[in-house]
Design an enzyme around this catalytic site. Structure first.
Site: not given
Ligand code: TYM
Length: 337
Positions: A118, A200, A203
């Site tokens: 992130k 993965k 969203k």
């Protein structure tokens, strides 16, 4: 339920309300929430405080929280049996989060792969909340004396940290927290991106990489047709060398229960086109009823409000009891209601 029989184990899990919930969220977590609800005392939280570690538009976030709650309900979670609530409405999450920060090491947090990912993605906003995010997640879990945490594989490292924090705290103060275990789906703990099947499904990636729970059937069909596969054109399970087709097989296996061998036999000699359409069909068959229910529930604002208030009240009662104990242990003044 709040005075649950001692022998009923407790479950806690949370989903961030940002973006569109995906098929990965459904297979990795949400579907298990529904399966577990009759055997356990469950709390399922829309973790809005986790969401603000990344900059959010306030109005969009408020809407997304309600949408996520409606998806929880539409996917079959019974608000009588389960406590469904917004994390930020139970302030003890933040309170325990702070206390647990004082029992967590910088080194542990620096090793979290999600933090590394992130902070690479949001290089202009590597805030302290992003760094201590796993401590808040530990607080979410430990606040309710949780036995079991249904999650996908990407949350395993965070769960292990929560266990370490619980053990550390218990070693100092006695048996305060229940040490939680993870609950992972046998297949589908890591659904991969349709465009980059070694990563993965997320969203926060571009739309064509994921199936959203609320995607229309024709969109689902189109996304599967365009899914990246190899050029061998024979359906066989080989995640290492053929991750794209293995991912589609895992989705079919997770949703229909058909074994990899059965799937291989069924689509032998049929080519990828037919197989992709079949995967799309079984995803549509699972998602369509959820979408219909979602349409009904999301229009009923009074009902959503009622679930939100009742969930918050019930969660707060348990959280309050835990914090009385924790405050006493660490030497903070008692906070009686
Ligand atoms: P979040 O919101 O990213 O994802 C929610 C749940 O969906 C699972 N998941 C997946 N499973 C399989 N394949 C995928 N591609 C996939 N993508 C997501 C996640 O593993 C998760 O179970 N930090 C958490 C939210 C959280 C939480 C908690 C979870 C906050 N506090 C306490 C459990 C307990 C998160 O960001 O999940």
């Amino acid at each position: 339920m709040e005075n649950a029989a001692e022998n009923r184990k407790r479950i806690f899990s949370g989903i961030q309300p940002t973006g569109n919930l995906t098929l990965g969220n459904y297979i990795g977590a949400l579907r298990n929430f529904g399966i577990l609800q009759s055997e356990y005392d469950c709390l399922y939280s829309i973790v809005d405080m986790h969401a603000i570690t990344v900059r959010q538009d306030p109005a969009a976030l408020r809407k997304a929280c309600l949408r996520t709650m409606a998806i929880f309900l539409a996917s079959g979670l019974d608000p009588e049996k389960n406590i469904i609530y917004f994390q930020s409405q139970v302030p003890q999450h933040a309170e325990l989060g702070w206390i647990l920060n004082c029992f967590t090491y910088m080194g542990e947090l620096s090793r979290m792969t999600q933090f590394k990912d992130k902070s690479a993605k949001h290089a202009d906003n590597i805030n302290a909340g992003l760094f201590t995010y796993p401590v808040l997640m530990a607080a979410d879990i430990l606040l309710y004396m949780t036995d079991l945490v249904p999650i996908g594989a990407d949350q395993k490292q965070h769960l292990e940290l929560a266990r370490d924090i619980a053990l550390r705290f218990n070693a100092i103060y006695g048996d305060v927290f229940t040490v939680p275990e993870g609950y992972f789906p046998k297949v589908g703990a890591r659904i991969m991106s349709l465009q980059e099947p070694t990563r993965k499904m997320s969203k926060s990636d571009p739309e064509e990489c994921y199936i959203a729970i609320l995607d229309e059937p024709d969109v689902i069909r189109r996304k599967f047709r365009r899914a990246v596969t190899d050029c061998e054109a024979c359906v066989a399970f080989d995640p290492e060398n053929r991750p794209g087709i293995a991912n589609l097989m895992s989705i079919m296996n997770a949703l229909t229960g058909k074994s990899m061998e059965t799937i291989t036999d069924e689509y032998a000699g049929k080519g990828y086109g037919a197989f992709k359409d079949a995967v799309a069909d079984c995803v549509i068959a699972v998602l369509e009823p959820i979408q219909q229910e979602y349409k009904r529930i999301s229009g009923d604002k009074a009902y959503l409000e009622q679930v939100m208030v009742s969930g918050r009240e019930r969660a707060a009662q348990i959280a309050y009891r835990t914090m009385l104990k924790v405050r006493k242990k660490v030497g903070l003044a008692a906070l009686k209601l």
